[in-house]
Design an enzyme around this catalytic site. Structure first.
Site, mmCIF file in Angstrom:
data_model
loop_
_atom_site.group_PDB
_atom_site.id
_atom_site.type_symbol
_atom_site.label_atom_id
_atom_site.label_comp_id
_atom_site.label_asym_id
_atom_site.label_seq_id
_atom_site.Cartn_x
_atom_site.Cartn_y
_atom_site.Cartn_z
ATOM 1 N N PHE A 111 0.719 -1.340 0.039
ATOM 2 C CA PHE A 111 -0.103 0.047 0.095
ATOM 3 C C PHE A 111 0.652 1.250 -0.167
ATOM 4 O O PHE A 111 0.279 2.325 -0.301
ATOM 5 C CB PHE A 111 -0.876 -0.136 1.205
ATOM 6 N N LYS A 112 2.222 1.336 0.429
ATOM 7 C CA LYS A 112 2.872 2.274 0.494
ATOM 8 C C LYS A 112 3.288 3.057 -0.900
ATOM 9 O O LYS A 112 3.356 4.276 -1.043
ATOM 10 C CB LYS A 112 4.405 1.752 0.856
ATOM 11 N N ASP A 113 2.683 2.316 -2.055
ATOM 12 C CA ASP A 113 3.098 2.877 -3.363
ATOM 13 C C ASP A 113 1.841 3.933 -3.489
ATOM 14 O O ASP A 113 2.090 5.067 -4.275
ATOM 15 C CB ASP A 113 2.768 1.930 -4.348
ATOM 16 N N MET A 116 3.578 7.076 -1.875
ATOM 17 C CA MET A 116 4.862 7.199 -2.397
ATOM 18 C C MET A 116 4.792 7.750 -3.916
ATOM 19 O O MET A 116 5.492 8.769 -3.909
ATOM 20 C CB MET A 116 5.784 6.050 -2.137
#
Ligand SMILES: *Cc1c(COP(=O)(O)O)cnc(C)c1O
Length: 462
Positions: A111-113, A116
């Site tokens: 989910f960091k995408d 980011m």
């Protein structure tokens, strides 16, 4: 829109400055001076809109005039263009009133995408205007580093240096960091643990000469711009299930408290969220804090859900700030106690305030593996270990209100644990099938501040 510090001793600044600086100079975290409101009609109008349209409506009020509507729309469009699913964050049903929000269709499968990729575009735009050059340095236990590299690779005016503990990340995670060929990407394998990497990163931020010389910037999960990007999928998923005319709850596999705090902001903006369920693995500091009011750390225990192996959930400071009626001195006192003595007690009134929104549960190692197996049998879904912690805890809370569990990573990112639990080897999605064939590029470096700063000075702008 102005941003203030949770410790009350730093001047208010703009969105762009808060994004560029990350941490406030008084050691606090930036929060908006007031949370913008969306009406029930605004939220109702989101039904059927694209992820990008909803993202624009949710993020726009947080971003100052530094970015025009066109700028922001362009950044959002570019950020999510490379996702492997046209819905970006699709919702699936697991059981009656239990849903899964898939947040792993971005380029690095976690989910960091979502945050980011957007922050990469916003940085690029901001730097191209100011003509400045920055060096982003991050420490990672795996997912943040790969997402940051993917977001900043090939961008002009930016070098991205990622410190990861040598030999302690999964092969998929390592390859995602070491195979990008762009000259502005620097994967640094540190002889040490994740805590060592994080400690050296802190040292770099405290080395003011170095900081100035390389234009040091941070994109870790306390960066406000990352939180705000994560608010969006609470709106897309809740409206898909009938919000604002139907209340929902969310269950969030939690480490640094960034993802779930974004849910709290969605609620503050007007999204009818009944409960935010904090799901922890056996590193259950947050679960204990929310049930007893006593926040005490200890020693981190490694788990099959490593991205949640965190004792100091940094973003919790933001929730605490609101629970204390935005009293920065009270927050500063607790954080000082945490640093010096390893713990603090949340005041009774603040705890009751927190408990009106946040509830929690924990899931140990055996339960995590059992949950992966169970979900495969009952639903046909193969879950990553972090997500399994979430669905396990969510099941304790199922009732009349739909619960949406956030699926934070693709199972192929953690193939060993998934295979151990289910007997199935999760294949990488086709679009990254050549990950094992690409050439790796990595620099081994000792766990030493001088060695690291020297290396970064030599490499940047190369
Ligand atoms: C980062 C991460 C988490 C924890 O999210 P926080 O925002 O730190 O609470 C959970 N699952 C996965 C897969 C992650 O990468």
């Amino acid at each position: 829109m102005q941003y203030i510090s949770t410790r009350g001793q730093a001047p208010a600044i703009s969105f762009e400055d808060a994004m560029m600086s990350g941490l406030a100079p008084d050691g606090g975290l930036y929060v908006p001076s007031e949370v913008p409101q969306l009406s029930a009609d605004d939220i109702r109008a989101m039904a059927g809109q694209s992820y990008e349209e909803i993202a624009f409506r949710v993020i726009r009020p947080f971003v100052g005039p530094e970015f025009s509507d066109d700028d922001l729309q362009g950044c959002i469009a570019r950020a999510y263009a490379g996702f492997g699913h046209s819905a970006k964050a699709p919702v699936k049903q697991l059981a009656p009133n239990h849903f899964l929000l898939e947040l792993f269709h971005g380029p690095t499968l976690a989910f960091k995408d979502f945050a980011m990729q957007l922050i990469g575009q916003l940085f690029q735009l901001s730097l191209s205007r100011s003509g400045k050059r920055v060096t982003i340095v991050g420490a990672t236990s795996g997912d943040t580093g790969s997402a940051a590299i993917e977001a900043f690779r090939g961008l002009s005016n930016v070098d991205v240096c990622i410190l990861f503990p040598h030999g302690r990340v999964s092969e998929v995670q390592r390859r995602q960091m070491t195979t990008p060929s762009e000259a502005n990407v620097h994967a640094l394998a540190v002889e040490g643990t994740f805590d060592d990497c994080q400690a050296r990163l802190k040292d770099m931020f405290n080395d003011f000469a170095f900081r100035e010389e390389v234009g040091l910037a941070g994109v870790n999960s306390i960066n406000w711009a990352r939180v705000v990007a994560q608010v969006v999928y609470y709106f897309t998923s809740a409206t898909a299930l009938g919000a604002p005319d139907r209340e929902v709850s969310f269950c969030v596999p939690t480490g640094n408290f960034g993802d779930i705090f974004a849910g709290y902001i969605a609620q503050q903006m007007g999204l009818p969220i009944k409960q935010l369920i904090v799901a922890t693995n056996r590193n259950d500091v947050m679960h204990r804090a929310l049930t007893t009011g006593s926040y005490t750390t200890g020693v981190v225990a490694p788990t099959v859900s490593p991205s949640m192996d965190i004792l100091v959930s940094s973003n919790f400071e933001r929730a605490l700030f609101d629970a204390y009626g935005r009293d920065g001195d009270a927050v500063a006192k607790d954080m000082e106690a945490l640093k010096n003595g390893g713990g603090f007690q949340i005041s009774q009134g603040a705890l009751e305030g927190l408990q009106s929104t946040f509830v929690s549960g924990r899931c140990d190692e055996e339960q995590t593996l059992g949950e992966i197996k169970r979900m495969l049998e009952e639903t046909g879904e193969l879950l990553c270990p972090h997500t399994a912690v979430g669905t396990h805890v969510a099941r304790e809370f199922l009732g009349d209100t739909p619960v949406i569990t956030l699926s934070t990573a693709h199972p192929a990112k953690f193939p060993d644990a998934v295979e151990k639990a289910s007997g199935m080897h999760p294949p990488l999605p086709n679009r990254m099938g050549d990950l094992y064939d690409r050439e790796e590029r990595v620099t081994r470096v000792e766990n030493d501040l001088a060695a690291l700063t020297q290396l970064i000075k030599e490499r940047r702008g190369a």
